[in-house]
Structure formats: structure tokens, C-alpha cells
Design an enzyme around this catalytic site. Sequence first.
Site, mmCIF file in Angstrom:
data_model
loop_
_atom_site.group_PDB
_atom_site.id
_atom_site.type_symbol
_atom_site.label_atom_id
_atom_site.label_comp_id
_atom_site.label_asym_id
_atom_site.label_seq_id
_atom_site.Cartn_x
_atom_site.Cartn_y
_atom_site.Cartn_z
ATOM 1 N N LYS A 176 8.270 75.080 31.640
ATOM 2 C CA LYS A 176 8.401 76.636 31.839
ATOM 3 C C LYS A 176 8.845 77.918 31.301
ATOM 4 C CE LYS A 176 12.758 76.995 34.687
ATOM 5 N NZ LYS A 176 13.638 76.353 35.290
ATOM 6 N N SER A 216 14.437 76.695 39.931
ATOM 7 C CA SER A 216 13.833 78.136 39.845
ATOM 8 C C SER A 216 13.073 77.216 38.868
ATOM 9 C CB SER A 216 15.061 78.485 38.487
ATOM 10 O OG SER A 216 15.065 77.797 37.296
ATOM 11 N N SER A 244 17.783 73.079 39.020
ATOM 12 C CA SER A 244 16.686 73.611 39.043
ATOM 13 C C SER A 244 15.252 72.948 38.744
ATOM 14 C CB SER A 244 16.345 75.205 38.260
ATOM 15 O OG SER A 244 16.539 76.095 38.548
HETATM 16 N N1 GLN Z 1 19.802 77.720 42.402
HETATM 17 C C1 GLN Z 1 20.626 77.613 41.306
HETATM 18 C C2 GLN Z 1 20.646 79.264 41.060
HETATM 19 O O1 GLN Z 1 20.552 79.952 41.112
HETATM 20 C C3 GLN Z 1 20.814 76.512 39.702
HETATM 21 C C4 GLN Z 1 19.367 77.618 39.480
HETATM 22 C C5 GLN Z 1 18.671 76.370 38.376
HETATM 23 O O2 GLN Z 1 19.333 75.057 38.106
HETATM 24 N N2 GLN Z 1 18.403 77.593 36.999
HETATM 25 O O3 GLN Z 1 21.697 78.961 40.307
#
Ligand code: GLN
Length: 484
Positions: free
Chosen positions: A76, A151, A175
Amino acid sequence: MHTKTIVDLSSGLKEGAFSSEELVQHFLKRIDQLDPDLNSFITVTGEQALAAAHEADQKIKAGGAGPLTGIPFAHKDIFCTKGVRTSCGSRMLDNFIAPYNAGVTEKMQQAGAIMLGKTNMDEFAMGSSNETSYYGPVKNPWGDNLVPGGSSGGSASAVAARLSPASTGTDTGGSIRQPAALCGITGIKPTYGRVSRYGMIAFASSLDQGGPMARTAEDAALVLQTMAGFDERDSTCVDQPVPDYTASLNDSIQGLKIGLPKEYFGEGLDANVARTIDEAIAEYRKLGAEVVDISLPNSKLAAPAYYVVAPAECSSNLSRMDGVRFGHRCKDPVDLEDLYKRSRGEGFGEEVKRRILIGAYALSAGYYDAYYLKAQQIRRLISDDFKKAFEQVDVIMSPTAPTTAFGLGEKTKDPITMYLSDIYTIAVNLAGLPGMSVPAGFVNELPVGLQIIGNYFDEARLLNVAHQYQQVTDWHTRIPKGFE
Ligand code: GLN
């Protein structure tokens, strides 16, 4: 070759059925052909990968190979990779070449794994659909115009499309698990502190945790084995030995106590997803598990608390992106204030700005007690709910996400609906527990993920519980059309 698991690829390499160089070439070719449409990679490091594969082949020949030696994977783009652009999905870091490796990057490199490239992600990991990336949205290989989740959307899409056998992800509120669910792959978010956050660009430091995304629990176990462990450069990393995650994969789960929290099966959950999860639970009963109804009474407070804590921490973490030390700098600033304002104004996208504003507000004098402190108190209540539950059960199961993959653009106009994609994953981060998502079936040809939550440092059990399920089901082996 691309349909094989890491375990199979690793034995193929050792038996000389193919070389790492051939393997890397094969995946690079697939990325070249298939990724222009998916957009799961931000940077492909082909040359570097081939050189590393060449080295890995020598090591394999000399008999010094570990299970990941010569195995391709993707990082990532939140993990710092020395000499390679590390963008975090943001214009702000579009020109940022990391001068050092993250703890995780280092460990994967030492294990001989070959990085194919850096995967696309929501900007600074803020999002649930991979639509906030400066590099454009990622497509879900399971449908024409569907999001992969976020994400870690690029990491999930790449593994599902068989462009890489595995990838790394990070999980602040879901995420790793949510995109794993939406793309039909296996992902595990370890206990907070299990995996080093050194060099993993911070979003919300008290919630962020890196982990593997793979096709099977067994592969995830192999990757986690390498990723996990103490790193003194991360003061929240826990100095505790890493168990052998593959040793217990085949343990029987006869008598395993599974808790089903009633709050995770109520309003907002798609009926077809609910049915699919019921079927997965039935499979566990057949394997000898016992199902217990439980309650996590403060569940509904998780998302509201998260959306105070995460923005608060990000407003502090992202203040270092000021156009002075690294990253984007505006043209011809007239003075320092202009430099800050325009660099940040141009470098950050809309969602990141929204979070910084909310976070700065929640932390400001006069509001701190009402918002941030209150959210931290709720966090304790949520942890206590889990603590009580784990006095009764070994693992907790639920859907990973309330729906299957949704359409590109479907939720971008309404941030609150988007935030609800994570209602079942967020509490796990607030409590710092490990959680996993495992492919558990399909609804209208789209994958559904089963979430398995464990007690602190109980990753070995989660992997065992997932692996046993994968011995009697084949959801994890399904390949999206056009990617066979
Ligand atoms: N979707 C969640 C957010 O927007 C979690 C994102 C994540 O785990 N990085 O914060």
C-alpha cells in the site's frame, strides 16, 4: 501461475518449477495488461522487482530460502519505501521519494519478498471506497463500475484480480477488512501494537495498524509472520514474541465459542448479506462450533466516537505536511502564511480537508472536553463491552460490511452514508483488537465478507478459525470474470 497461493508458489520456486524472475515477469505482464482499467497501482517498480527476483533465485538455489523468498507482493502506498515515491494517495506527496524504509517494508525485504509496486489508496487512508485518491478511483474487478472499498482499495483489487499474490494494507477503521470483503479476499488487521507503524504514514496514530491482504488465511498467516514483531522505533509497538501462525492453522475448532452480537445484525444490514452470514455461521456449527448470542451495547456509539478521534488525530498528524519540509509546495509564495495556505490548499483533497477541519475544531479549547474527551470515554465503554464478551466467547463473528460493493460515485455526495460502510469494523480499532475478513459467499455475484474478531494478540486463533472454514468452502478460490 497467478492463480496459485503463496504456499504453492513457494514450493514451486523451491522445486524449480519456475524461477522468481519468471514469476515476477508474469505478474508484471498482468499488471501491464489489466491494471490500466483497474487502476490498482500508483507506481510499478518493475526494474527493481526483476533485480530483486534475480537475487532471490540465487538464494533459492543456494538453499537459503524462506517461505516468502522470491514471492511477489504489493505495498500500500502508505508504507515508506526507500528511493521509491510514497504518495499516500495524495497530491501533497506526489513528489515524495521516501528516504528510508518503513519497519514493515524492511521486514518484507529481509524475508526476500519482491515488491511489484505501490498500490492505490484513499488519500491519507481516509475513505471507504478508494474514491478520494489523487490518482483516481480504483475499480473492483467483480463489477464494471463498482468500488473496491477503501482505503486499501488498490491492495484489495490487485489481489482479487490476481495481479499480485498478496499485499499489505492498513486499517484505521476498517481499511483492510472492508475492501477485503468487497473484493472477495482475506485480510487481517492485527492487534494494535503487533505490527510496527514506523514509516507507515500516520492517519490516526492510536487506531492505525498494518496487516496482510491475501487470498487465503494460510497465506495471510505467512505474511503476518513476517510483518509482525517488535520495533523499537515505534513506541506503541508491543515487545511480545510472535507465535508461529501457521502451526495452529489445522487445529480443530470443535467446541469453539462464537459470539454473535445482536447489534451487528440489525437495521442497516442488507437482508441478502445477513442470509449469507447466517449460512457461514451454519458452516461453523457443522465444524463443531457453538454459537452464543451476545450484546455489545455501546456499538452504536462507535462510528460517532471514531469520527471525532480519527479526525482529531489526523489534524495533528497532517500538520507536518506544510509545504516546508517535504511534499507539495505552492509556486511563488509571497510570505510564510501564503506558503502554508496555498501548499496545503492545493496539496490536500476535499475529504482530507474536511477531516482536518473537524479534528481541529474538536480539539480546540472549549470543545475538547465536549468532543475529544467524550469520545475517549466512549472508547473505554466499547473496549469494556468486548472485554465482557470475551469472558463468554472465543471469537465474535459478524458481517464485515453492511452491503456488497456499491457503485462508483454512489456515496461520494453524502459523507455520512459513506462513513456507515464501516459500522461493523470501527469498534475493533477503537478497542485495539484484531479483526479479520474472510470470503463467505456471494450476493448477486458480488462477494460478501465474514468478520471474525478476536481477543488481544489472538491472531493465531483468528487465522485458525478462518483456515478451517476455507477447508470446507471455496469462496476464496473464486476469480472475477476476465481475470482468470
Ligand atoms: N473508512 C474509514 C475512514 O474513512 C476507515 C479508513 C481506514 O481504516 N483507514 O476513516
